[in-house]
Scaffold this active site. Structure first.
Site: not given
Ligand code: DSN
Length: 388
Positions: A46, A48, A199, A225, A228, A234
């Site tokens: 933890y 925080e 984004d 994120t 990807k 993630r």
């Molecule tokens: N669900 C993702 C995508 O497939 O683009 C985005 O959050």
């Protein structure tokens, strides 16, 4: 593992992932090192608060780790060392949705206007869509693409911004295949006095690899994120101009989250270092090459590609033009071992549960080592399956 039932699931999923041709644009295969870090003892801790200001003891190593992850994130994305001190990065968001929520919480008064690409046109749910909390706490001012070119129309976006005067404008999408002109978005945001948030979740790996222009010279906030095209765990990162850092940090913790998932932070740090290697640049270039070839090969076989092509890692196919819905197409492909997702296309007349399109992406197959010749084979296979 002593839990054989679960071990069996893990093995089955491993096998499924190995066997399938994964064309889901938002998925990838993280390295063994990323997975090892993600499953490490940092999961037990933890933490925080932020480095040097924690609410729990035992964070001596965590503090060093969090700082290193921040340094790596800034080093990877902000090329000029002299510019790095102008930015701050929060590495604690659990994933993309809470990261976006944190940015809005920090910068937009409740009920204020956020301008984002609508879901139907390729935007993301958390860019103020009605069904998302972001559309309930704030008012979305949507923009889309031009009906003819199926590409962003910056003149139209400016017109909407001038009329609606949003507090914050979001550039970034989840199903848009063309390069985004961040400079133009900056000019629009300046015209109406709005914050510009980018984004870059989908294209972060392409930005890191130098095959998509960087939003950093133009944005006030850049969120991404990390799982990807960036090929990490993630999780998510929020970069912001230094003067916004205190608001953003407070919105993440204690505004929205409790203890950060330090196993995600350590895994992100590993992925960020991987993305600094020359081999990652090569990877990013190949992802785009593969997407272009795959789109072209499908086009040759008379499949209509939205906006007539791609500049990135993904593209949309209008399958309804050939009389099959996106749902049926994705099911038929899955039976043959090809995984895609059904997707609405701009100005879709069909419902999201069975839209007119599918979305195809090449980050995962490129990680598996596939090249242009493999894309030709995949296009042939897709065409054959759908013609049956
Ligand atoms: N669900 C993702 C995508 O497939 O683009 C985005 O959050």
């Amino acid at each position: 593992m002593r839990d054989f039932e679960i071990e069996n699931f893990i093995k089955q999923e491993e096998k499924r992932q190995k066997k399938a041709i994964n064309l889901i644009a938002s998925e990838n295969f993280a390295s063994k090192d990323v997975l090892k870090a993600l499953g490490s003892v940092f999961m037990n801790k933890y933490a925080e608060g932020y480095a040097g200001k924690r609410y729990y003891g035992g964070n001596e190593i965590v503090d060093k780790l969090e700082k290193l992850c921040q340094e790596r994130a800034l080093k990877l994305f902000i090329r000029q060392p002299a510019d790095r001190h102008k930015w701050s990065v929060n590495v604690q968001p659990y994933s993309g949705s809470p990261a976006n929520l944190a940015v809005f919480l920090a910068l937009v008064p409740k009920g204020g206007k956020i301008m984002g690409m609508s879901l139907e046109m390729g935007g993301h749910l958390t860019h103020g869509q009605r069904v998302s909390i972001t559309g309930k706490l704030w008012k979305q001012v949507p923009y889309g693409v031009d009906k003819k070119t199926e590409q962003l129309d910056y003149g139209e976006i400016l017109k909407i911004a001038k009329k609606e005067k949003p507090v914050l404008i979001i550039a970034g999408a989840t199903a848009y295949s063309r390069k985004i002109d961040f400079k133009k978005f900056r000019e629009i945001a300046d015209t109406v006095g709005a914050y510009l948030m980018v984004d870059m979740s989908h294209i972060a790996g392409l930005v890191a690899g130098g095959v998509h222009s960087s939003p950093f010279p133009y944005a006030d906030v850049v969120m991404t994120t990390t799982h990807k095209t960036l090929r990490g765990p993630r999780a998510a990162l929020i970069f912001c101009k230094l003067e916004l850092a205190s608001k953003i940090d407070k919105a993440v913790f204690p505004g929205l989250q409790g203890g950060p998932h330090m196993n995600q932070v350590v895994a992100m740090a590993v992925a960020l270092r991987e993305a600094m290697q020359p081999s990652f640049k090569k990877y990013a270039r190949q992802v785009v090459k593969n997407a272009k070839v795959l789109a072209n090969e499908l086009k040759k076989r008379s499949w209509r590609i939205i906006s007539n092509g791609t500049d990135t890692h993904l593209f949309l196919v209008d399958v309804w033009q050939r009389g099959i819905g996106g749902k049926e197409v994705s099911e038929r492909l899955e039976k043959a071992g090809i995984i895609v997702n059904k997707n609405t296309i701009p100005f879709d007349t069909r419902k999201p549960a069975d839209p007119s399109g599918i979305r195809i992406g090449t980050p995962a197959v490129t990680t598996r080592g596939m090249k242009e010749k493999d894309m030709v084979k995949i296009a042939e296979k897709i065409d054959k399956i759908l013609k049956l």
